[in-house]
Motif scaffolding. Sequence first.
Motif, PDB file in Angstrom:
ATOM      1  N   GLU A 164      -6.561  -2.214   5.767  1.00 37.61           N
ATOM      2  CA  GLU A 164      -7.588  -1.264   5.335  1.00 37.61           C
ATOM      3  C   GLU A 164      -8.095  -0.401   6.486  1.00 37.61           C
ATOM      4  OE1 GLU A 164     -11.776  -1.258   2.754  1.00 37.61           O
ATOM      5  OE2 GLU A 164     -10.966  -3.132   3.565  1.00 37.61           O
ATOM      6  N   SER A 169       0.838  -1.200   0.000  1.00 39.26           N
ATOM      7  CA  SER A 169       0.000   0.000   0.000  1.00 39.26           C
ATOM      8  C   SER A 169       0.870   1.247   0.000  1.00 39.26           C
ATOM      9  CB  SER A 169      -0.926   0.009   1.219  1.00 39.26           C
ATOM     10  OG  SER A 169      -1.878  -1.048   1.118  1.00 39.26           O
ATOM     11  N   ARG A 228      -2.960  -1.857  -1.464  1.00 40.01           N
ATOM     12  CA  ARG A 228      -2.872  -3.308  -1.653  1.00 40.01           C
ATOM     13  C   ARG A 228      -2.049  -3.749  -2.861  1.00 40.01           C
ATOM     14  NH1 ARG A 228      -8.004  -7.489  -1.241  1.00 40.01           N
ATOM     15  NH2 ARG A 228      -6.770  -9.370  -0.740  1.00 40.01           N
ATOM     16  N   LYS A 239      -8.341   3.741   6.642  1.00 42.66           N
ATOM     17  CA  LYS A 239      -9.639   4.407   6.771  1.00 42.66           C
ATOM     18  C   LYS A 239      -9.710   5.269   8.031  1.00 42.66           C
ATOM     19  CE  LYS A 239     -12.719   1.370   4.146  1.00 42.66           C
ATOM     20  NZ  LYS A 239     -13.907   0.485   4.216  1.00 42.66           N
TER      21      LYS A 239
END
Length: 224
Positions: free
Chosen positions: A211, A102, A123, A215
């Motif tokens: 993730e 990432s 990713r 976020k």
Amino acid sequence: MKNLTLLIVAAASSLAALTEAHISFRYPCPRRAAFPECPKPSPPHSWNDVDYNVISPVGTHGNIMNPIPKHKDSFAGVRPVFQAGSTVSTTYEAAAIHKGGSCQWTLSYDNGKTQVVIQDWFRHCLRDAKSGQRYSIPVKIPANAPSGPALLTWIWNNNEGNRELYASSADVVIEGSSSNSLSGVAPAFCNYGPNSCFIAEEAVAGGNWGEYHFKSRKPITVTK
């Protein structure tokens, strides 16, 4: 016994490959990089200030090895000029890919103290790069990025291998904008010291590539 020895050697070789993910900016030039096209040292700097390990990680989940940016300044020389709203073809020196990871790209106007993310690639970033070859990624400079000297930083968490963080910072100049500030989110510095957020190997974590941490990044506004 011979077969066992060969198996041990093969395993050791595989482990070595997994611990040698080395990647950095190639363009724009990272601060103090030894690449031949990059600025060379001049007083008050010397050749001892050249960073010959620019492609090495800046930290692991257990240890912060270098600050971000790694160096407080760069060698004197020409800085690339990027137009606000333009797309820049950034390039990378890749020694090992580790099934990608990432990426975050940030801009700073106070030498990296505050950074705002201008682009993400989660990713799959660098997944299709070839080891030992340069790799290009287009990066969009926001149309409202303030004009003036800025620091462009690339941050990468690898999917496979040691839990490491890679980062490269390059001095650039932004032109064409009348804005004085840029808002977005602050970058996530995962796998960067024992108090940082932790991203496990994607395969070990069952496909979880961090993730949640991305976020959860906090809003930020940087000013020139």
